[in-house]
Scaffold this motif. Sequence first.
Motif, short mmCIF file in Angstrom:
data_model
loop_
_atom_site.label_atom_id
_atom_site.label_comp_id
_atom_site.label_asym_id
_atom_site.label_seq_id
_atom_site.Cartn_x
_atom_site.Cartn_y
_atom_site.Cartn_z
N MET A 197 -6.99 -10.98 16.12
CA MET A 197 -7.33 -12.27 15.97
C MET A 197 -5.91 -13.07 16.08
N VAL A 198 -6.17 -14.56 16.43
CA VAL A 198 -4.90 -15.35 16.80
C VAL A 198 -5.68 -16.74 16.12
N ALA A 199 -4.93 -17.13 15.27
CA ALA A 199 -5.43 -18.45 14.32
C ALA A 199 -4.47 -19.62 14.69
N PRO A 200 -5.12 -20.72 15.00
CA PRO A 200 -4.18 -21.83 15.42
C PRO A 200 -3.33 -22.43 14.18
N ASP A 201 -3.95 -22.49 13.03
CA ASP A 201 -3.47 -23.18 11.82
C ASP A 201 -3.05 -22.11 11.07
N LEU A 202 -1.71 -22.14 10.95
CA LEU A 202 -1.17 -21.05 9.72
C LEU A 202 -1.23 -21.77 8.46
N ASN A 203 -0.92 -23.18 8.47
CA ASN A 203 -1.10 -23.48 6.92
C ASN A 203 -2.61 -23.50 6.34
N TYR A 204 -3.48 -23.70 7.28
CA TYR A 204 -4.83 -23.22 6.61
C TYR A 204 -5.00 -21.89 6.09
N LEU A 205 -4.80 -20.88 7.20
CA LEU A 205 -4.74 -19.55 6.80
C LEU A 205 -3.93 -19.08 5.60
N ARG A 206 -2.84 -19.48 5.48
CA ARG A 206 -2.04 -19.44 4.45
C ARG A 206 -2.73 -19.70 3.02
N ASN A 207 -3.23 -20.98 3.18
CA ASN A 207 -4.04 -21.39 2.03
C ASN A 207 -5.20 -20.91 1.66
N ARG A 208 -5.89 -20.35 2.62
CA ARG A 208 -7.17 -19.43 2.30
C ARG A 208 -6.96 -18.20 1.82
N ILE A 209 -5.89 -17.39 2.47
CA ILE A 209 -5.69 -16.15 1.91
C ILE A 209 -4.95 -16.29 0.52
N LYS A 210 -4.27 -17.11 0.27
CA LYS A 210 -3.65 -17.44 -0.98
C LYS A 210 -4.84 -17.39 -2.23
N LYS A 211 -5.75 -18.32 -1.88
CA LYS A 211 -7.01 -18.27 -2.63
C LYS A 211 -7.75 -17.12 -2.92
N ARG A 212 -7.78 -16.29 -1.65
CA ARG A 212 -8.47 -14.99 -1.98
C ARG A 212 -7.44 -13.74 -2.54
N GLY A 213 -6.22 -14.26 -2.74
CA GLY A 213 -5.50 -13.09 -3.40
C GLY A 213 -4.76 -12.22 -2.35
N ASP A 214 -4.75 -12.46 -1.33
CA ASP A 214 -4.50 -11.79 0.05
C ASP A 214 -2.88 -11.94 0.30
N LYS A 215 -2.24 -11.09 0.99
CA LYS A 215 -0.62 -11.47 1.41
C LYS A 215 -0.54 -11.23 2.99
N SER A 216 -1.75 -11.27 3.69
CA SER A 216 -1.66 -10.87 5.23
C SER A 216 -0.44 -11.84 5.72
N VAL A 217 -0.48 -13.14 5.43
CA VAL A 217 0.52 -14.15 5.98
C VAL A 217 1.32 -14.86 4.66
N SER A 218 2.68 -14.61 4.74
CA SER A 218 3.29 -14.98 3.65
C SER A 218 3.52 -16.62 3.65
N PHE A 219 4.10 -17.29 2.63
CA PHE A 219 4.15 -18.59 2.63
C PHE A 219 5.39 -19.02 3.57
N LEU A 220 6.44 -18.21 3.60
CA LEU A 220 7.58 -18.29 4.52
C LEU A 220 7.04 -18.26 6.09
N SER A 221 6.27 -17.30 6.21
CA SER A 221 6.05 -17.10 7.65
C SER A 221 5.16 -18.28 8.22
#
Length: 313
Positions: free
Chosen positions: A175-199
């Motif tokens: 997968m390629v996601a265009p909006d990393l901020n959205y992805l980061r906010n979403r996975i943070k809500k899910r408790g995931d760590k696939s994309v860190s805040f710094l990344s």
Amino acid sequence: MRIGIIADSACDLPNDFIERENITILPVTVQIGQAVLADVRNEEATMNFLSGETAARAFEAETTPFTVQQVHDLFLGKLVHDYDYVFCITTTRTRSGIHDNAQQASFTILNDYKAVRAASGNNTPFSLRVIDSQSVFAGVGVPVIEAVRMRAAGESPPRIRAHLEAIASNTHAYMVAPDLNYLRNRIKKRGDKSVSFLSATLGTALDIKPILHCNQGETGPVAKVKGFAAASRKLFDFTAERVASGLLTPTVNLCYGGALDEMRALPGYQHLRDVCKDRGVEVFESFMGLSGLVNVGRGALVVAFAAPPHRFG
């Protein structure tokens, strides 16, 4: 033997394919604030739901799969009458509760079906197998397509089951996601760590897009590319190389979080289609379902196929 196929609504496949092959969909309910919609893979309903304030808060969405009781009721109310053997293929259990709910329901279904079938004059056995696709989005569709193909070929349920389990462990979704901020906010809500805040922060500032990979239920980045178009080209070109090297099934499954014409205009798309045509590989394309959209954001591209172990590059 009448063989039925079920998938949850996070499985991305073309609607005409789902309808033509009589694939039953287990809905996932999505709630954003006070707005609630059962995802049954209706593109128009999805886009109407993700509009205005709801779209702005999509990353806050709560998703709820069919409960154990709802799965149980669906089978006893319809499927045990229509089929003799059913394959229920689900999103990986590491990302969704639908697999475990279906698995729990299967035990009571197999205890309760005899009286239901007998009431309609059918005393033959009924069987059910829940298959963990070990994948997400378009990746879930790969074993579903194989189940359809093998059913049409008249294969026996034991052979289909063994093949689907082997294919599931060798299905790769990128997968390629265009909006990393959205992805980061979403996975943070899910408790995931696939994309860190710094990344996410650096990626947004520099327009760097990660390419994420899901296999055997595990997800993580395999590449970082500057710009969504360039990342899409790299993914399409890599997939074309995999097709040329030989896949385990004659299928490439694509889904996109927007109009499919936008996806078809991305660089590398036509090259992939040409390679697939030359190799006799069928390409499936679908609009990403609602549960996928709220998890990864609009405009995401997913490419999935079954192949031997490999490295991205």
